[in-house]
Scaffold this motif. Structure first.
Motif, PDB file in Angstrom:
ATOM      1  N   LEU A 275      65.573  54.687  25.620  1.00  0.00           N
ATOM      2  CA  LEU A 275      64.287  53.972  26.621  1.00  0.00           C
ATOM      3  C   LEU A 275      63.126  53.720  25.591  1.00  0.00           C
ATOM      4  CD1 LEU A 275      63.798  52.828  29.565  1.00  0.00           C
ATOM      5  CD2 LEU A 275      63.316  55.450  30.190  1.00  0.00           C
ATOM      6  N   ASP A 276      63.092  54.494  24.056  1.00  0.00           N
ATOM      7  CA  ASP A 276      61.827  54.486  23.844  1.00  0.00           C
ATOM      8  C   ASP A 276      61.229  53.786  22.988  1.00  0.00           C
ATOM      9  OD1 ASP A 276      61.356  57.188  24.401  1.00  0.00           O
ATOM     10  OD2 ASP A 276      62.378  58.427  23.309  1.00  0.00           O
ATOM     11  N   VAL A 279      60.512  50.723  25.192  1.00  0.00           N
ATOM     12  CA  VAL A 279      58.708  51.219  25.525  1.00  0.00           C
ATOM     13  C   VAL A 279      57.617  50.850  24.643  1.00  0.00           C
ATOM     14  CG1 VAL A 279      57.158  53.033  26.595  1.00  0.00           C
ATOM     15  CG2 VAL A 279      59.214  53.086  27.631  1.00  0.00           C
ATOM     16  N   ARG A 299      50.841  55.477  25.849  1.00  0.00           N
ATOM     17  CA  ARG A 299      51.591  56.134  26.209  1.00  0.00           C
ATOM     18  C   ARG A 299      52.298  57.658  26.592  1.00  0.00           C
ATOM     19  NH1 ARG A 299      58.072  56.087  23.992  1.00  0.00           N
ATOM     20  NH2 ARG A 299      59.153  57.725  24.984  1.00  0.00           N
ATOM     21  N   GLN A 303      60.040  62.014  25.835  1.00  0.00           N
ATOM     22  CA  GLN A 303      60.800  60.962  25.125  1.00  0.00           C
ATOM     23  C   GLN A 303      62.136  60.954  24.849  1.00  0.00           C
ATOM     24  OE1 GLN A 303      58.268  59.803  21.351  1.00  0.00           O
ATOM     25  NE2 GLN A 303      56.838  61.255  22.077  1.00  0.00           N
ATOM     26  N   THR A 337      56.580  58.069  30.632  1.00  0.00           N
ATOM     27  CA  THR A 337      58.400  58.723  31.111  1.00  0.00           C
ATOM     28  C   THR A 337      58.395  59.971  31.835  1.00  0.00           C
ATOM     29  OG1 THR A 337      58.174  59.286  29.229  1.00  0.00           O
ATOM     30  CG2 THR A 337      58.785  56.844  29.482  1.00  0.00           C
ATOM     31  N   ALA A 344      65.647  58.471  35.570  1.00  0.00           N
ATOM     32  CA  ALA A 344      64.487  58.102  34.550  1.00  0.00           C
ATOM     33  C   ALA A 344      63.947  57.371  34.845  1.00  0.00           C
ATOM     34  CB  ALA A 344      64.783  57.417  32.866  1.00  0.00           C
ATOM     35  N   ILE A 346      59.446  55.644  34.771  1.00  0.00           N
ATOM     36  CA  ILE A 346      59.095  54.488  33.927  1.00  0.00           C
ATOM     37  C   ILE A 346      57.421  54.487  34.962  1.00  0.00           C
ATOM     38  CG2 ILE A 346      58.116  53.378  31.773  1.00  0.00           C
ATOM     39  CD1 ILE A 346      61.175  52.741  31.697  1.00  0.00           C
ATOM     40  N   ARG A 408      69.708  58.240  34.661  1.00  0.00           N
ATOM     41  CA  ARG A 408      69.627  59.022  33.433  1.00  0.00           C
ATOM     42  C   ARG A 408      70.994  59.034  32.614  1.00  0.00           C
ATOM     43  NH1 ARG A 408      67.835  63.855  30.878  1.00  0.00           N
ATOM     44  NH2 ARG A 408      68.047  64.973  33.519  1.00  0.00           N
TER      45      ARG A 408
END
Length: 421
Positions: A275-276, A279, A299, A303, A337, A344, A346, A408
């Motif tokens: 996901l990092d 983003v 952001r 993480q 996040t 998960a 965002i 997730r």
């Protein structure tokens, strides 16, 4: 078709009348003739009986006595041995019906009647049968016209429905006619109209989604190309070119996804991804646009999160939220996040006035927009999120907080949480 139905019905009726009517006329004519002959025979037999009884009783025999036994419309001739013939009535001319009877003593009685009465009776019968036949023909024509109208009117309606479908008007009529075969055709046409309407709606929706989803990558790509065109630094050119290539890859991914969804909306491509990376890529992509507006994009949060979904689709959802904040929001835009349960999350928020109170949950409906925009960005974003098994929600209206929930994948190591700018 109407004329054919009337002509065919009329032909059937005429054949029936010709077959049964002629047979009936023949039978009636024979019956009338036989009845007249029997009546004459019966009268001749009665006269000979009266004549014999008078002869046995030595009674007087003259025309007056015989006239009482003979019908006024008939002629009788009586012959007895040794006596002059006796005539009663006027002898008819032309065709006659006659009957002759012989007595035991040689006497003879002949009864004659003109066949005109029989012919007249037969003519009267013919008139009656003809009137009935004419009535049957008129009734058959009226029935044929009614039946033809009942059949041709629905066919005309069905033809108009088919013509409307061909001209691009797919509205079903839901009209039935009480004829199973025609109702079946109407059902098929209505089903086809509904399918065509769904197809047209899907095509229009695909075109709108495509224009909206392709606009963001194309805008970002044009900004990178502008950066390249105004700089002479080779390193900057190289960096911007690499970013531009990334935008091209993303554009290709968007096109491929649109085509895949158009062929089969159920086809999914969800994978486990970082996901990092998504983003970070979105922040880098939109930072120049925010910098140009004098605003910032930051952001924070956890993480190292890994989620299940389609990276391209998640990037599109985030791009729609970030672009929405750029167009309708204000101040700094923050991407945060976090983890909730096995999901998960965002969150995208800004410092603007937020979502108007009258919109609320309707913000995700198509054509719903707080300003002069297409009104499909958030709707497309929600569809993309749900296609990957996630969901997109508006957690707070003022200030606005949009949240993207994804499944997730838990890690064995501790997930750090620190702000990133």
């Amino acid at each position: 078709m109407r004329r054919r139905l009337i002509n065919s019905t009329l032909a059937v009726v005429l054949v029936v009348i010709a077959v049964f009517g002629v047979s009936l006329v023949i039978v009636e004519a024979r019956t009338i003739s036989s009845s007249a002959q029997e009546s004459v025979d019966s009268e001749a037999l009665r006269v000979i009986s009266v004549l014999e009884s008078r002869l046995l009783g030595s009674e007087r025999i003259n025309p007056e006595v015989l006239a009482e036994q003979v019908d006024d419309k008939r002629y009788a001739l009586v012959k007895m041995p040794g006596r002059a013939p006796i005539e009663v009535g006027k002898r008819p001319s032309g065709s006659v019906i006659s009957a002759t009877e012989q007595g035991e003593r040689g006497e003879q009685v002949t009864i004659e009647e003109s066949s005109f009465a029989v012919t007249r009776e037969i003519g009267r019968t013919l008139v009656i049968i003809g009137a009935v036949a004419l009535l049957a023909i008129v009734s058959a024509v009226l029935l044929a016209v009614r039946q033809a109208n009942r059949l041709t009117s629905p066919l005309t309606d069905l033809a108009e429905t088919a013509e409307r479908l061909g001209s691009g008007d797919p509205r079903p009529r839901h009209k039935r006619y009480g004829v199973p075969e025609l109702d079946r055709v109407a059902d098929v046409l209505d089903s086809s109209a509904e399918r065509i309407a769904r197809m047209l709606t899907a095509e229009r929706r695909l075109a709108a989604d495509a224009s909206h989803q392709l606009r963001t990558p194309l805008t970002a790509l044009s900004m990178r190309i502008e950066e390249i065109s105004v700089t002479d630094d080779p390193e900057t050119v190289k960096e911007e070119a690499n970013i531009a290539l990334t935008q091209v890859e993303r554009l290709t991914d968007v096109v491929q996804r649109l085509l895949t969804n158009a062929r089969d909306p159920r086809t999914g491509s969800a994978v486990v991804f970082d996901l990092d990376e998504v983003v970070k890529q979105q922040i880098e992509e939109w930072r120049p646009a925010y910098r140009g507006e004098g605003r910032a994009i930051v952001r924070s949060g956890k993480q190292g999160l890994r989620a299940v979904g389609t990276p391209g689709a998640v990037a599109q959802v985030l791009a729609a939220l970030i672009e929405n904040s750029l167009m309708h929001g204000g101040g700094t835009v923050a991407l945060r996040t976090r983890v909730t349960g096995n999901q998960a999350v965002i969150e995208v928020t800004d410092e603007g006035p937020g979502v108007p109170a009258d919109l609320g949950a309707r913000i995700f409906e198509r054509t719903i927009s707080g300003r002069n925009s297409t009104g499909i960005g958030l709707a497309v974003a929600r569809d993309l999120a749900e296609a990957d098994g996630g969901r997109l929600e508006l957690l707070q209206q003022q200030p606005p907080v949009f949240a993207l929930f994804l499944s997730r994948v838990a890690l064995n190591r501790k997930e750090p949480e620190r702000p990133v700018r």
